[in-house]
Design a protein around this motif. Sequence first.
Motif, mmCIF file in Angstrom:
data_model
loop_
_atom_site.group_PDB
_atom_site.id
_atom_site.type_symbol
_atom_site.label_atom_id
_atom_site.label_comp_id
_atom_site.label_asym_id
_atom_site.label_seq_id
_atom_site.Cartn_x
_atom_site.Cartn_y
_atom_site.Cartn_z
ATOM 1 N N VAL A 154 0.836 -1.213 0.000
ATOM 2 C CA VAL A 154 0.000 0.000 0.000
ATOM 3 C C VAL A 154 0.868 1.261 0.000
ATOM 4 O O VAL A 154 0.562 2.232 -0.697
ATOM 5 N N ASP A 155 1.964 1.221 0.738
ATOM 6 C CA ASP A 155 2.858 2.388 0.699
ATOM 7 C C ASP A 155 3.483 2.550 -0.685
ATOM 8 O O ASP A 155 3.678 3.667 -1.164
ATOM 9 N N TYR A 156 3.778 1.428 -1.324
ATOM 10 C CA TYR A 156 4.319 1.490 -2.682
ATOM 11 C C TYR A 156 3.271 2.056 -3.652
ATOM 12 O O TYR A 156 3.593 2.844 -4.548
ATOM 13 N N LEU A 157 2.023 1.663 -3.452
ATOM 14 C CA LEU A 157 0.928 2.199 -4.270
ATOM 15 C C LEU A 157 0.854 3.720 -4.143
ATOM 16 O O LEU A 157 0.762 4.444 -5.137
ATOM 17 N N TYR A 158 0.886 4.209 -2.916
ATOM 18 C CA TYR A 158 0.858 5.657 -2.703
ATOM 19 C C TYR A 158 2.065 6.336 -3.339
ATOM 20 O O TYR A 158 1.947 7.376 -3.991
ATOM 21 N N TYR A 159 3.236 5.755 -3.104
ATOM 22 C CA TYR A 159 4.445 6.342 -3.680
ATOM 23 C C TYR A 159 4.262 6.484 -5.190
ATOM 24 O O TYR A 159 4.519 7.542 -5.772
ATOM 25 N N SER A 160 3.796 5.418 -5.818
ATOM 26 C CA SER A 160 3.592 5.413 -7.265
ATOM 27 C C SER A 160 2.587 6.483 -7.683
ATOM 28 O O SER A 160 2.792 7.198 -8.666
ATOM 29 N N GLY A 161 1.523 6.575 -6.920
ATOM 30 C CA GLY A 161 0.486 7.552 -7.247
ATOM 31 C C GLY A 161 0.997 8.979 -7.161
ATOM 32 O O GLY A 161 0.699 9.812 -8.028
ATOM 33 N N TYR A 162 1.771 9.266 -6.122
ATOM 34 C CA TYR A 162 2.259 10.641 -5.972
ATOM 35 C C TYR A 162 3.242 11.004 -7.083
ATOM 36 O O TYR A 162 3.257 12.145 -7.551
ATOM 37 N N VAL A 163 4.054 10.038 -7.531
ATOM 38 C CA VAL A 163 4.964 10.337 -8.643
ATOM 39 C C VAL A 163 4.169 10.500 -9.940
ATOM 40 O O VAL A 163 4.425 11.416 -10.726
ATOM 41 N N ALA A 164 3.180 9.627 -10.127
ATOM 42 C CA ALA A 164 2.358 9.736 -11.343
ATOM 43 C C ALA A 164 1.654 11.093 -11.399
ATOM 44 O O ALA A 164 1.594 11.737 -12.453
ATOM 45 N N LEU A 165 1.137 11.551 -10.260
ATOM 46 C CA LEU A 165 0.478 12.864 -10.250
ATOM 47 C C LEU A 165 1.496 13.985 -10.471
ATOM 48 O O LEU A 165 1.179 15.004 -11.103
ATOM 49 N N ALA A 166 2.701 13.803 -9.950
ATOM 50 C CA ALA A 166 3.739 14.821 -10.174
ATOM 51 C C ALA A 166 4.012 14.957 -11.671
ATOM 52 O O ALA A 166 4.160 16.066 -12.203
ATOM 53 N N TYR A 167 4.057 13.820 -12.346
ATOM 54 C CA TYR A 167 4.257 13.848 -13.798
ATOM 55 C C TYR A 167 3.105 14.580 -14.474
ATOM 56 O O TYR A 167 3.308 15.426 -15.352
ATOM 57 N N MET A 168 1.894 14.285 -14.046
ATOM 58 C CA MET A 168 0.726 14.945 -14.644
ATOM 59 C C MET A 168 0.767 16.454 -14.400
ATOM 60 O O MET A 168 0.420 17.253 -15.265
ATOM 61 N N TRP A 169 1.224 16.831 -13.189
ATOM 62 C CA TRP A 169 1.293 18.273 -12.890
ATOM 63 C C TRP A 169 2.397 18.962 -13.679
ATOM 64 O O TRP A 169 2.225 20.106 -14.126
ATOM 65 N N ALA A 170 3.520 18.270 -13.872
ATOM 66 C CA ALA A 170 4.582 18.869 -14.676
ATOM 67 C C ALA A 170 4.094 19.040 -16.123
ATOM 68 O O ALA A 170 4.321 20.077 -16.753
ATOM 69 N N ARG A 171 3.385 18.041 -16.623
ATOM 70 C CA ARG A 171 2.834 18.160 -17.977
ATOM 71 C C ARG A 171 1.800 19.281 -18.046
ATOM 72 O O ARG A 171 1.692 19.966 -19.069
ATOM 73 N N SER A 172 1.045 19.453 -16.959
ATOM 74 C CA SER A 172 0.032 20.521 -16.953
ATOM 75 C C SER A 172 0.693 21.897 -17.027
ATOM 76 O O SER A 172 0.193 22.803 -17.704
ATOM 77 N N VAL A 173 1.802 22.048 -16.313
ATOM 78 C CA VAL A 173 2.514 23.337 -16.374
ATOM 79 C C VAL A 173 3.034 23.567 -17.783
ATOM 80 O O VAL A 173 2.904 24.663 -18.342
ATOM 81 N N ALA A 174 3.597 22.516 -18.358
ATOM 82 C CA ALA A 174 4.104 22.651 -19.730
ATOM 83 C C ALA A 174 2.978 23.023 -20.683
ATOM 84 O O ALA A 174 3.121 23.901 -21.537
ATOM 85 N N ALA A 175 1.832 22.377 -20.518
ATOM 86 C CA ALA A 175 0.693 22.633 -21.399
ATOM 87 C C ALA A 175 0.139 24.035 -21.195
ATOM 88 O O ALA A 175 -0.252 24.711 -22.154
ATOM 89 N N ALA A 176 0.107 24.480 -19.940
ATOM 90 C CA ALA A 176 -0.415 25.821 -19.657
ATOM 91 C C ALA A 176 0.484 26.871 -20.304
ATOM 92 O O ALA A 176 0.004 27.914 -20.765
ATOM 93 N N GLY A 177 1.765 26.585 -20.369
ATOM 94 C CA GLY A 177 2.689 27.529 -20.998
ATOM 95 C C GLY A 177 2.378 27.716 -22.472
ATOM 96 O O GLY A 177 2.500 28.817 -23.008
ATOM 97 N N ALA A 178 1.926 26.640 -23.103
ATOM 98 C CA ALA A 178 1.703 26.691 -24.551
ATOM 99 C C ALA A 178 0.263 26.966 -24.929
ATOM 100 O O ALA A 178 -0.039 27.232 -26.088
#
Lengths: 596, 596
Positions: free
Chosen positions: B528-552
Amino acid sequence: MTAYKAPLDDLRFALFDVLGAEKTLTGLRDGEAHSRDLLDAVLEEAGRLSEQLLAPTNGPADEEGCHFDKATQTVTTPKGFKEAFKQFAEGGWTGLTNPEAYGGQALPNVLGTATTEIFQSGNLAWSLYPLLSEGATHAMEMHGEEWQRERFMKPIVEGRWTGTMCLTEPQAGSDLGLLKTRAEPGDGNANGHTNYRITGTKIFISAGEHDLTENIVHLVLARLPDAPEGSRGISMFIVPKFKVNEDGSLGARNTVAAGAIEHKMGIHACSTCVINLDGAEGYLIGQPHKGLMAMFTMMNAARLSVGVQGLALAERALQNSLNYARERLQSRSLSGPKFRDKPADNLLVQPDVRRMLLTQRAFVEGSRALLLYTALQTDVEARAADEAARKAAGELVAFLIPIAKGVVTELAQESTKEALQIYGGHGYIAENGMEQFVRDARIITLYEGTTGIQAADLLGRKILQLQGVGFKHFLQEISTFCQQHAADEALRPFIAPLAVATKNWGDLTLKLAARAQANPEELGAAAVDYLYYSGYVALAYMWARSVAAAGAGAQSAAFKQAKHDTAKFYFARILPRCLTHQAAIEAGVDTLPAIV
Amino acid sequence: MTAYKAPLDDLRFALFDVLGAEKTLTGLRDGEAHSRDLLDAVLEEAGRLSEQLLAPTNGPADEEGCHFDKATQTVTTPKGFKEAFKQFAEGGWTGLTNPEAYGGQALPNVLGTATTEIFQSGNLAWSLYPLLSEGATHAMEMHGEEWQRERFMKPIVEGRWTGTMCLTEPQAGSDLGLLKTRAEPGDGNANGHTNYRITGTKIFISAGEHDLTENIVHLVLARLPDAPEGSRGISMFIVPKFKVNEDGSLGARNTVAAGAIEHKMGIHACSTCVINLDGAEGYLIGQPHKGLMAMFTMMNAARLSVGVQGLALAERALQNSLNYARERLQSRSLSGPKFRDKPADNLLVQPDVRRMLLTQRAFVEGSRALLLYTALQTDVEARAADEAARKAAGELVAFLIPIAKGVVTELAQESTKEALQIYGGHGYIAENGMEQFVRDARIITLYEGTTGIQAADLLGRKILQLQGVGFKHFLQEISTFCQQHAADEALRPFIAPLAVATKNWGDLTLKLAARAQANPEELGAAAVDYLYYSGYVALAYMWARSVAAAGAGAQSAAFKQAKHDTAKFYFARILPRCLTHQAAIEAGVDTLPAIV
């Protein structure tokens, strides 16, 4: 339907082994009789009462709820409540910690806290009726006049009446400075005491109207005609449901009445009322415009009790989820079958189920130690022979209450959530009773000051305004403990990380205080994470003490092993949450930009 | 009563700016028509339907609930449900993503996922009726015979009937290998198709009985007489409520019926049934004893949809808590009054309230991107021209589904909890509607596989058994993204921590895999801790992509700023939770000793 058995062994362990309550209590003024034997007997009796009288009503009363009759403005409580209250009163429980002069038993607060846990586990909603009375009697004891105590407090202590706290108004919740209820001088001649006419609307009044007792004494915050604006213009008044004659007999119905009861997520069996005051007769308690001080007297006691509510709900949820995990057969252990003669292994073979159980245990037992520790300090504050000891204990209590209320209630929500999760889909079904704990627990981070309010109280008032006097006592105490046990082999895995976390807590606080001086918004940006950080270190201290106490205690090897296991779990898997909260604290207000 | 407005701008941003869905979709087989304009029009229509037809029923239907009539074994759904379903079916929504050959619209899954969010925000309980049908039609499409699709799937696609998934039994929840329902050969002559007689009891059957349509098609797991024990002996059967004649008209009532509906914590308006099968006529879908494969076809789609349920509830709770924070006047800002002409400032001036709002935004928008990303991969998996691309997408989907279900649902519970908390005591009052979101959200970490089951699927199956094929694609993609944006000044604060967290995720995984090989219990201790870890990294990726997309992107400056602010908040205050989960993962199974 959920089981409940009063956790007497754990309560005794926390009180006597971890906290050394007997030594402390018997050393206090009027404490000679407060031996372990006496306390033990009281705990056992409370356990019996709660298990037999309250615990069975918990589910049915939630389903039945309270009923409001608009025509008569009266509330009918669920089946069994009236009889339970009668027996509770006859047993002297309503006055357990009140002075003997007013009909109480003058037993220690720490004992009252322990029995409150037991009763709240039995039925939280029911226990709110006597609980609100405690705050009311405490306020009258501290701030009232002698005739007020005789006339209004004594019947509550004796369990003939109950009390309420009437604070909130529709436009005034966390910000009591906005309250509008007004008090105007009366005819000046109510039994020879200056009276007032109170008019306004209060909401969210727990136990505001019910059928358990013949009268209800409302303590109402209101503004006098010449009151300054804001929170410096609030006064407190005694407003009885039925007026009271000089001989203590009931007089006419006062013009204070319930206008409705709220439909809530949980605690359905507690009548949460809208209370309308229409020129109701009342008496000032304490000084004009100093009502907030009297309110905080009630509030501090109430906040500790709300922390105990979290403990009480989490304890009962834990007991049931452990039973379920033991009995439910589903899947096989990852390392091969353990129950070869059964169709499947029980849930306890799953490490993740043990994670959820140990999380609950770590929170429940750590919280119990912290709450009883705080309550014991209130006894020291009230009755230590040495003035310096009383002062220090008072400072410690003031510092710990926002932690005990704020963090324990949040952890109780997590704890009851994990308990339900262990049941899988069966946890979502009302008949199994687990979802009620989650619903009931959802109120405790809201009332008597939200978590945000506790955090602001801790950081803004107790740390910054009061320059952390209580915090310093606590740090000193942990430091002394760590030194005392530095050479103890069994405690080695706990002392070093506790010392590190504690030092870091102090450093973080200093840095944060400096930042908050430059920009007060930093306080709000860090407060809740700081509250959590504080709570996790406080629980780490309690767990280290528990391991030390288990080493010296007379309990069974299995009991001691369980304490050690849970402490190890806590230090390895819960205390590291401080890392996250530290990052959030250090991130500062820049990460919380304006939202429009 | 809560408001709801379909978040079309955010949906468009996620679909078109962040994920580039138009380019992907129009490049797929039969995807030429799936332009942004078409998708936009569908989203708008879904928004209108949900806002006008579903959203107003959410509170009243929860209060009314479903009613079961024991005599007729029928369920009456709340007021408005039947009419809403009729309009939903007439609009073609029941077959939005189904093949045209069976009456569907053959639109992309990613669009179906987006519209499902909108409908579930409108009324989650209502949306479960058509939702369960989706899994059923999908299973028949993938595993059924042509005549079965014609006779049983098509009417569901057309919205004339609905479907269910009948899996759970009292003794068989997470462990379907324990199920006892048995299927015996029938008279072999039901309209020329081999039939079976199914007998057993199923529980927790969502939409198992209702009055929305004239027939219900149950997909039932059962054992054939010669079935091996455990999960390798399970077959799947079509069991209609009313038998169906060869011309598609309804025949006699089948002996499958609701025995009761459950009283639940939430989703009161969804009929959750006990379903009794008493020699009910059914037809085998797919191969004997291979029912689990067909079940997983349903389950994977359903798991993604349950993730979307979390998003849907959290979105509506966020909208309302933001409105409340904007309108509620209480206290003053720590740095002095901001609304001088008002009696108090609004709640938005409080940094801690912004913390709770940004937490919700970070979860909601990050989850939306992750869920739509996963859904888009299902379209690639189904319809990419290139076989390697289809395979890779399928592996990515298999890897992401336990994260999308497991983490998004947990974060949705936290999110709705914060939304309620912003309301203070008013959040606990039923009429304000916030507590319903919390109650409704409590089911989503339980059904379609608990969080523990998702975690075991992620770590045990997708990482260890399948040697992390999907994980490797995902890591590679994040790595490529980081390289592409390494020189982008605006993304600098996000790329470095994302790269670090991602590398660490890989390292942790390798170490954990090695430990799990030595001791399989380590898997359960970390999952379960691994699941959370994975989820938080996956969301970080989504947020980084969102910033990139907002820029364009072409959005307003305020819209872009909000994305940037939320990403900053996420990286500073949420992503550090990985530290805690890493500590827990590394602590290992030794910290979860036996409990007896």
